[in-house]
Design a protein around this motif. Sequence first.
Motif, mmCIF file in Angstrom:
data_model
loop_
_atom_site.group_PDB
_atom_site.id
_atom_site.type_symbol
_atom_site.label_atom_id
_atom_site.label_comp_id
_atom_site.label_asym_id
_atom_site.label_seq_id
_atom_site.Cartn_x
_atom_site.Cartn_y
_atom_site.Cartn_z
ATOM 1 N N ALA A 119 48.501 30.355 49.659
ATOM 2 C CA ALA A 119 48.272 29.196 48.805
ATOM 3 C C ALA A 119 49.440 28.231 48.987
ATOM 4 N N LEU A 120 49.400 27.131 48.261
ATOM 5 C CA LEU A 120 50.467 26.139 48.346
ATOM 6 C C LEU A 120 51.804 26.729 47.934
ATOM 7 N N ASP A 121 52.867 26.206 48.476
ATOM 8 C CA ASP A 121 54.236 26.593 48.116
ATOM 9 C C ASP A 121 54.525 28.078 48.313
ATOM 10 N N GLY A 122 53.853 28.737 49.259
ATOM 11 C CA GLY A 122 54.125 30.134 49.549
ATOM 12 C C GLY A 122 53.510 31.120 48.573
ATOM 13 N N ASN A 123 52.686 30.648 47.651
ATOM 14 C CA ASN A 123 52.024 31.531 46.690
ATOM 15 C C ASN A 123 50.887 32.289 47.368
ATOM 16 N N THR A 124 50.260 33.164 46.642
ATOM 17 C CA THR A 124 49.139 33.954 47.154
ATOM 18 C C THR A 124 47.882 33.593 46.406
ATOM 19 N N ARG A 125 46.796 33.450 47.126
ATOM 20 C CA ARG A 125 45.478 33.207 46.527
ATOM 21 C C ARG A 125 44.607 34.396 46.902
ATOM 22 N N LEU A 126 43.992 35.014 45.904
ATOM 23 C CA LEU A 126 43.182 36.196 46.133
ATOM 24 C C LEU A 126 41.787 35.953 45.580
ATOM 25 N N HIS A 127 40.768 36.254 46.340
ATOM 26 C CA HIS A 127 39.376 36.114 45.920
ATOM 27 C C HIS A 127 38.776 37.504 45.784
ATOM 28 N N LEU A 128 37.974 37.680 44.739
ATOM 29 C CA LEU A 128 37.372 38.971 44.452
ATOM 30 C C LEU A 128 35.997 38.741 43.855
ATOM 31 N N THR A 129 35.008 39.516 44.276
ATOM 32 C CA THR A 129 33.678 39.468 43.679
ATOM 33 C C THR A 129 33.510 40.697 42.809
ATOM 34 N N VAL A 130 33.134 40.481 41.534
ATOM 35 C CA VAL A 130 32.930 41.608 40.630
ATOM 36 C C VAL A 130 31.475 41.657 40.190
ATOM 37 N N ASP A 131 31.012 42.860 39.943
ATOM 38 C CA ASP A 131 29.638 43.106 39.492
ATOM 39 C C ASP A 131 29.657 43.200 37.973
ATOM 40 N N THR A 132 29.255 42.126 37.301
ATOM 41 C CA THR A 132 29.280 42.101 35.842
ATOM 42 C C THR A 132 28.105 42.841 35.228
ATOM 43 N N ALA A 133 27.131 43.203 36.035
ATOM 44 C CA ALA A 133 25.961 43.914 35.521
ATOM 45 C C ALA A 133 26.265 45.393 35.282
ATOM 46 N N THR A 134 27.295 45.917 35.936
ATOM 47 C CA THR A 134 27.643 47.328 35.756
ATOM 48 C C THR A 134 29.117 47.466 35.395
#
Length: 89
Positions: free
Chosen positions: A48-63
């Motif tokens: 991410a900007l300025d040396g940060n970390t960007r993390l993407h995650l998909t969660v199953d809200t049905a279970t």
Amino acid sequence: MKYIETQTLPSLGHAEVRIIAHTPEAARAVAEALRSCFAGAEQRSYPALDGNTRLHLTVDTATPSGPARSWLAASRIPAGTGAHSDEIC
């Protein structure tokens, strides 16, 4: 954050979660907490900007599992009661 209309929505019962943190360890800790509550796919990490970390995650809200299951059950409004007078729909 600006919504980009070209993004595809997750399938029904799933949510896309974006985590931005100063360190990869902090982002992973949040993702781990979410995975303890919801079933989820493997996380994807990006710089991410300025040396940060960007993390993407998909969660199953049905279970949901663990803490999320009890929280979701307790937070549901009983049928026929409607919203509180101070809530805006």
